[in-house]
Design a protein around this motif. Structure first.
Motif: not given
Length: 498
Positions: A451-474
């Motif tokens: 989602v993000h690139v820092t002012d120094a031009g480096l990527p910085l991602g985050v995560q979304a964790a789902g329910r067990p077996g919940g890949e479809e929603t993610l």
């Protein structure tokens, strides 16, 4: 436009469509990927074993009707068998050369993927920076002075450099998500049992490890999962089947979701402003998508949880070194890196009863976590506490190096049984990445979101964790976020082809 430029610009599904239409041949794509691998090799150092001759030969016979026909691919140098190809595991220990393919390798080939290299990893995947005595430092195409993360850092370097559009990866404590966060990629850590590890192993690190991929696009991750998931007769368990194709989930709107955000460090250590900016950006994107978000705490995820995870990993490393000794007919403690040797010795100090107790504690915390978050479709949280580190930043220096040397040379591993001593080591090992192990323990799926690139031009991602077996929603949520944010258009500008 050159074939190399087409490779650099497109995701795997886009490239496959060009092959299927006859606009490109598998051999043209293989040649372009090999040329780009060699052009960037000296700068990113992401190749363990080149597979060029085999890739060119395979390209001549690939069925163009296959879903990923002729798409260049990389397979991680750890935890997966490719017949006749040396697997080093990032180590100086003599490699294992299997006479069989893993089920996952067979599924990749059946999909039409064409492996051109194996990708670098730290020794046995134990570090979340891809640096090893055997292969050196793997560097980010975004800035070669900075890390790709680990342990699938070679995979993420190759994808973000445009050598391949997708690459096999594995995750036992963040090893898909950390590299994705560091290099601006999508990285799905799947539910436990979603993708079989057989016949090489039934499970790895007590079930913490899963295999999937790092990709440029959400749809690629979804399609690749469609083509590789599912039970195998030799696998001891499997995740519950999806309700529909994963690629269909990525193509549909997610509806109005109930989401949470977790902002604390499980270790209670500082979190950079840039990481919080990335998390805020993710929250803003999902709110723009029409979803409800509330902040939560997860009190069961604390320092004790993280320490227990680390001790179980040490136990697993001790077992792995025993197995390497049996395979080689001699001790390999002199071949492995100092940190691996120390971790293995620490694991040997734990009895079977102690390890069982530790695992039961982790399972209990996992049940509490899953129950506490059951009403949320996903929980947003960081992956890395700081922007991608400079290469070498996690290597012991000064007094830390002296202490580690003394522990090793004088066989003082028992000092790690002292709680205060072990607590300091835990902080030094996980201060950069305290979150990802949560889902390895719980078995839940989690997806890295660039989602993000820092002012120094480096990527910085985050995560979304789902329910067990919940890949479809993610996958559905991630695809919507991809559209809103425009992250798919971002590219590392290393040797941009014409």
């Amino acid at each position: 436009m050159s074939v190399e430029r087409t490779l650099w610009e497109n995701d795997a599904m886009g490239l496959a469509a060009l092959v299927q239409s006859g606009a490109l041949s598998p051999l043209e794509l293989a040649d372009a990927a090999i040329a780009r691998a060699e052009a960037t090799r000296g700068e990113i150092n992401a190749i363990a074993e080149p597979l060029y001759d085999a890739a060119r030969e395979r390209a001549k016979t690939i069925d163009r009707t296959l879903p990923l026909a002729g798409v260049p691919f990389a397979i991680k140098d750890l935890g997966i068998a490719i017949q006749g190809i040396a697997t080093h595991g990032g180590s100086r220990v003599p490699p294992f050369v299997p006479d069989f393919n893993s089920v996952l390798t067979e599924r990749y080939l059946a999909a039409g993927l064409n492996p051109i290299v194996t990708s670098t990893t730290p020794e046995y995947g134990l570090r979340l920076m891809t640096e090893s005595a055997a292969f050196g430092i793997t560097r980010s195409p975004w800035n070669t002075g900075h890390t790709t993360g680990g342990s699938s850092g070679g995979a993420s370097a190759l994808v973000s450099a445009g050598v391949v559009p997708v690459a096999h990866a594995s995750d036992g404590g963040g090893s898909i998500r950390v590299p994705s966060a560091c290099t601006g990629l999508v990285g799905l850590k799947t539910s436990r049992g979603r993708v079989p590890l057989s016949p090489l192993v039934s499970e790895s690190w007590y079930g913490f490890v899963v295999d999937h991929a790092v990709t440029r696009s959400v749809r690629d991750s979804a399609l690749l999962l469609d083509l590789t998931h599912g039970p195998d007769p030799l696998a001891p368990y499997a995740a519950r089947p999806p309700q529909s194709a994963f690629v269909a989930a990525a193509a549909r709107e997610p509806g109005k979701l109930n989401l949470a955000v977790y902002t604390r460090s499980p270790l209670g250590l500082p979190i950079s402003a840039e990481t919080m900016d990335a998390l805020d950006k993710a929250v803003a994107i999902v709110r723009e998508g029409g979803h409800r978000v509330e902040e939560i705490d997860l009190p069961m995820i604390d320092r004790t949880f993280m320490a227990t995870f680390a001790m179980c990993v040490a136990s697993a490393v001790a077992g792995s070194l025993r197995m390497e000794k049996a395979r080689n007919g001699r001790s390999v403690t002199g071949d492995v890196e100092r940190a691996t040797r120390l971790l293995g010795r620490f694991g040997e100090l734990m009895s079977g009863g102690e390890t069982y107790t530790l695992l039961e504690r982790l399972h209990a915390a996992s049940r509490q976590l899953i129950a506490a978050t059951a009403r949320y479709d996903a929980v947003l949280m960081p992956i890395i506490a700081h922007p991608p580190l400079a290469c070498g930043a996690m290597s012991p220096k000064g007094i830390d190096d002296i202490i580690e040397t003394a522990l090793d040379k004088l066989h003082l591993t028992r000092l790690l049984r002292i709680p205060g001593f072990f607590s300091q080591l835990l902080d030094k090992s996980l201060w950069f990445t305290p979150w990802p192990a949560i889902q390895n323990v719980s078995g839940q799926p989690s997806i890295a979101l660039p989602v993000h690139v820092t002012d120094a031009g480096l990527p910085l991602g985050v995560q979304a964790a789902g329910r067990p077996g919940g890949e479809e929603t993610l996958l559905s949520l991630a695809a919507q976020m991809e559209t809103i944010s425009g992250w798919l258009k971002r590219r590392a500008l290393l040797r941009v082809p014409q």
